[in-house]
Design a protein around this motif. Structure first.
Motif, PDB file in Angstrom:
ATOM      1  N   LEU A 205       0.834  -1.212   0.000  1.00  0.00           N
ATOM      2  CA  LEU A 205       0.000   0.000   0.000  1.00  0.00           C
ATOM      3  C   LEU A 205       0.866   1.258   0.000  1.00  0.00           C
ATOM      4  O   LEU A 205       0.625   2.213  -0.749  1.00  0.00           O
ATOM      5  N   ALA A 206       1.913   1.253   0.853  1.00  0.00           N
ATOM      6  CA  ALA A 206       2.797   2.424   0.929  1.00  0.00           C
ATOM      7  C   ALA A 206       3.449   2.691  -0.409  1.00  0.00           C
ATOM      8  O   ALA A 206       3.559   3.835  -0.862  1.00  0.00           O
ATOM      9  N   VAL A 207       3.879   1.606  -1.091  1.00  0.00           N
ATOM     10  CA  VAL A 207       4.551   1.789  -2.388  1.00  0.00           C
ATOM     11  C   VAL A 207       3.564   2.336  -3.402  1.00  0.00           C
ATOM     12  O   VAL A 207       3.867   3.253  -4.171  1.00  0.00           O
TER      13      VAL A 207
ATOM     14  N   ALA B 126       3.841   5.857  -5.268  1.00  0.00           N
ATOM     15  CA  ALA B 126       3.917   5.921  -6.728  1.00  0.00           C
ATOM     16  C   ALA B 126       2.867   6.870  -7.285  1.00  0.00           C
ATOM     17  O   ALA B 126       3.134   7.668  -8.171  1.00  0.00           O
ATOM     18  N   VAL B 127       1.617   6.794  -6.705  1.00  0.00           N
ATOM     19  CA  VAL B 127       0.551   7.687  -7.178  1.00  0.00           C
ATOM     20  C   VAL B 127       0.923   9.133  -6.918  1.00  0.00           C
ATOM     21  O   VAL B 127       0.802  10.000  -7.792  1.00  0.00           O
TER      22      VAL B 127
ATOM     23  N   PHE C 118       3.591  10.236  -9.330  1.00  0.00           N
ATOM     24  CA  PHE C 118       3.045  10.495 -10.661  1.00  0.00           C
ATOM     25  C   PHE C 118       2.315  11.835 -10.692  1.00  0.00           C
ATOM     26  O   PHE C 118       2.484  12.647 -11.577  1.00  0.00           O
ATOM     27  N   TYR C 119       1.515  12.060  -9.629  1.00  0.00           N
ATOM     28  CA  TYR C 119       0.742  13.312  -9.541  1.00  0.00           C
ATOM     29  C   TYR C 119       1.660  14.531  -9.530  1.00  0.00           C
ATOM     30  O   TYR C 119       1.464  15.496 -10.259  1.00  0.00           O
ATOM     31  N   LEU C 120       2.702  14.428  -8.716  1.00  0.00           N
ATOM     32  CA  LEU C 120       3.605  15.587  -8.596  1.00  0.00           C
ATOM     33  C   LEU C 120       4.411  15.786  -9.855  1.00  0.00           C
ATOM     34  O   LEU C 120       4.617  16.899 -10.318  1.00  0.00           O
ATOM     35  N   SER C 121       4.871  14.702 -10.456  1.00  0.00           N
ATOM     36  CA  SER C 121       5.703  14.874 -11.642  1.00  0.00           C
ATOM     37  C   SER C 121       4.884  15.371 -12.807  1.00  0.00           C
ATOM     38  O   SER C 121       5.420  15.894 -13.767  1.00  0.00           O
TER      39      SER C 121
ATOM     40  N   ASP D  68       5.760  13.802  -0.831  1.00  0.00           N
ATOM     41  CA  ASP D  68       6.081  12.782  -1.817  1.00  0.00           C
ATOM     42  C   ASP D  68       7.489  12.260  -1.583  1.00  0.00           C
ATOM     43  O   ASP D  68       7.720  11.051  -1.539  1.00  0.00           O
ATOM     44  N   ALA D  69       8.414  13.181  -1.400  1.00  0.00           N
ATOM     45  CA  ALA D  69       9.804  12.793  -1.204  1.00  0.00           C
ATOM     46  C   ALA D  69       9.948  11.963   0.062  1.00  0.00           C
ATOM     47  O   ALA D  69      10.645  10.942   0.080  1.00  0.00           O
ATOM     48  N   GLU D  70       9.235  12.386   1.129  1.00  0.00           N
ATOM     49  CA  GLU D  70       9.325  11.663   2.391  1.00  0.00           C
ATOM     50  C   GLU D  70       8.764  10.254   2.238  1.00  0.00           C
ATOM     51  O   GLU D  70       9.337   9.281   2.717  1.00  0.00           O
TER      52      GLU D  70
END
Ligand code: UDP
Length: 415
Positions: free
Chosen positions: A49-51, A55-56, A59-62, A73-75
Motif C-alpha cells: 500500500l505504501a509503495v 507511486a501515485v 506520478f501526480y507531482l511529476s 512525496d519525497a518523504e
C-alpha cells in the motif's frame, strides 16, 4: 460403589489416545502459526500500500500538480525505499534520497503553525527538491550498484510542468469578499495613463477614456476622489539621469500633477459632470488649496474631487498620497488603474510565465516587493483597512466594475 462404577467404564484404546494427541498438536500448530502468518501478510500488504501511495503521489507531482505535496512525496518515497531496503536480506535496493536541508523549516511546516497566514504560501519557483549539495551526492559505492527497479539513475529535480498544469499562485478566490458597491472611492490614475501607449505627455484619446471611467462612477452615484500622478512628465527617481537634485525633481513632479489634474477636469466637465481640483501645493490662480473639509463638502454636493500635488512633500509618490487621502476622506477603497490587468508574480510584459493573483494580502505584496505601489502606500492601507483593487484601465467599464465589487484585476486586502 464408586469402585464398581469406575471399573464399568469402557477402556480407551492406545490408538485413539495417540490420534487425539496428534490432533491436539496440529491444532496448537495452527493456533501458533496463524497469527504469525497474519503478521507477515499484514506487513506485506502495508508495504504494498505504501509503495502504491508513493507511486501515485510521485506520478501526480511529476505531472505538475501539488507543489505543496512535493516534500510529502519525497518523504513517502524515502520511507518506502528504506522499508523495502530493510526487507531485503542482501542489502539495500538503492541509496536513499538526499534529505532536503531545509526540510525542518519548509513551507508545509510554516503553513501548519498556528501563526500561519490565512492565505497559502506563494508558489515555489524552480525545481524541487533542490539539486543535491556536495554532501548529498550518492557515494561511489552506491552509484556503482544499479537500481533494481529503475532503468536510469534517479533524477533529483522535478521535471518542468507544462504551463497549463502549473498551480495557481493564490488558490484563494474572492467569492468570500464583500461584493457590495463602495459608496466612496479613490481612483488613482498614473500620469502614464494620460500619455497613451507611449505613456509620455498628453494623449487625447487616453484622457477622454479616463474621463469616461470617472463619469461612470459619478453617474452611478459613487462619490469619487481622483489622485493623479505625473509619470508622463517627470519622476523623482529620474533625478540622477536628469542631473537635477532629487528634491527639485520631486517638486517638478508635484507641479506636473497639476497639469494632469487640469486636463482631466476639462475632459470630465466636457461630459457634463461637475469637478473641483484641490492641490497640496499652492497654485491659487488655477486650483483650490487642499482642505479636507472642503473636499468632503464638494463630494456631498455631487462634485468629482481631483487631487493634485501629491502629499505636498518631496521623497513621496502619488501612491502614498492616494493612501493618505483615502484614509482622511473616508474612502471605502482605492481603485488603482494601471496598464496591466492586476498583480502578477513577475512583470507580465517581460515574463510570459508570470501568473496573476486574484487576491493578495498587503503583507505579501510588501514582502514580495511588488512594484504596483510603494510599500508606504501598502502599509498605510493595511493599517487602516483600505482595500485596493488593481486593474487595467485599457478595458472600458473596468473602473465601475471594480467600484461595485465585481471580480476584476487583483484585490489587495487581508491581514
Ligand atoms: N512627488 C513627490 N511627492 C508626492 C507626490 C509626488 O515628490 O507626494 C513627485 C515624485 O518625484 C514623483 C513624481 O512627483 O516621482 C510623480 O509622481 P508619481 O511618480 O507618483 O506619478 P505616477 O507614477 O503615479 O504617474
Amino acid at each position: 460403589m464408586e469402585d464398581a462404577n469406575t471399573t464399568t467404564e469402557p477402556a480407551v484404546s492406545a490408538e485413539a489416545l495417540d490420534e487425539a494427541d496428534s490432533r491436539r498438536e496440529e491444532a496448537e500448530d495452527i493456533l501458533q502459526g496463524g497469527p504469525r502468518s497474519a503478521n507477515r501478510s499484514g506487513a506485506l500488504a502495508f508495504l504494498a500500500l505504501a509503495v502504491v501511495v508513493a507511486a501515485v503521489l510521485h506520478f501526480y507531482l511529476s505531472s505538475g500538480g501539488g507543489v505543496y505535496l512535493a516534500r510529502l512525496d519525497a518523504e513517502l518515497l524515502n520511507h518506502a525505499e528504506l522499508s523495502l531496503a530493510a526487507m531485503e536480506a542482501d542489502g539495500p535496493l538503492w541509496p536513499s534520497r538526499p534529505r532536503d536541508p531545509s526540510a525542518s523549516t519548509n513551507t508545509c511546516a510554516a503553513t501548519s503553525s498556528s501563526t500561519a497566514p490565512w492565505w497559502p504560501a506563494p508558489p515555489i519557483s524552480g525545481a524541487w527538491p533542490p539539486a543535491p549539495g556536495p554532501d548529498a551526492t550518492p557515494s561511489s559505492s552506491t552509484t556503482n550498484s544499479p537500481p533494481k527497479w529503475r532503468n536510469s539513475a534517479p533524477d533529483w529535480t522535478r521535471p518542468a510542468s507544462p504551463a497549463s498544469k502549473r498551480p495557481r499562485p493564490v488558490p484563494m478566490t474572492r467569492k468570500d469578499c464583500n461584493l457590495a458597491p463602495y459608496s466612496r472611492v479613490l481612483l488613482k490614475v498614473s500620469g502614464e495613463a494620460l500619455g497613451g501607449d507611449a505613456g509620455v505627455g498628453f494623449d487625447k484619446a487616453a484622457i477622454q477614456m479616463v474621463a469616461g471611467e470617472i463619469r461612470d462612477l459619478a453617474s452611478a452615484g459613487i462619490e469619487t476622489v481622483v489622485v493623479v500622478g505625473a509619470g508622463n512628465f517627470v519622476r523623482g527617481s529620474e533625478a540622477a539621469a536628469l542631473g537635477i537634485e532629487r528634491g527639485t525633481v520631486d517638486y517638478m513632479g508635484m507641479t506636473a500633477t497639476i497639469l494632469n489634474a487640469l486636463a482631466l477636469q476639462s475632459a470630465v466637465e466636457a461630459l457634463g459632470y461637475s469637478t473641483r481640483v484641490l492641490s497640496a501645493i499652492k497654485a491659487d490662480q488655477v486650483v483650490e488649496p487642499y482642505i479636507r473639509r472642503r473636499a468632503q463638502r464638494h463630494m456631498e454636493k455631487g462634485r468629482v474631487v481631483i487631487l493634485a500635488g501629491g502629499t505636498g512633500n518631496p521623497y513621496c509618490t502619488t501612491d502614498t498620497a492616494a493612501a493618505q487621502r483615502s484614509i482622511e476622506l473616508d474612502c471605502k477603497a482605492i481603485l488603482k488603474a494601471t496598464k496591466v490587468d492586476g498583480i502578477y508574480t513577475a512583470d507580465p510584459m517581460k515574463n510570459p510565465n508570470a501568473m496573476k493573483y486574484e487576491r493578495i494580502s498587503y503583507s505579501q505584496a510588501i514582502r514580495e516587493k511588488l512594484k504596483i505601489m510603494d510599500s508606504t502606500a501598502f502599509s498605510l492601507c493595511e493599517e487602516n483597512h483600505i482595500p485596493i483593487v488593481v486593474y487595467s484601465l485599457k478595458v472600458p467599464g473596468n473602473t465601475l466594475k471594480a467600484a461595485t465589487g465585481a471580480v476584476v484585476g487583483t484585490l489587495v486586502d487581508g491581514e
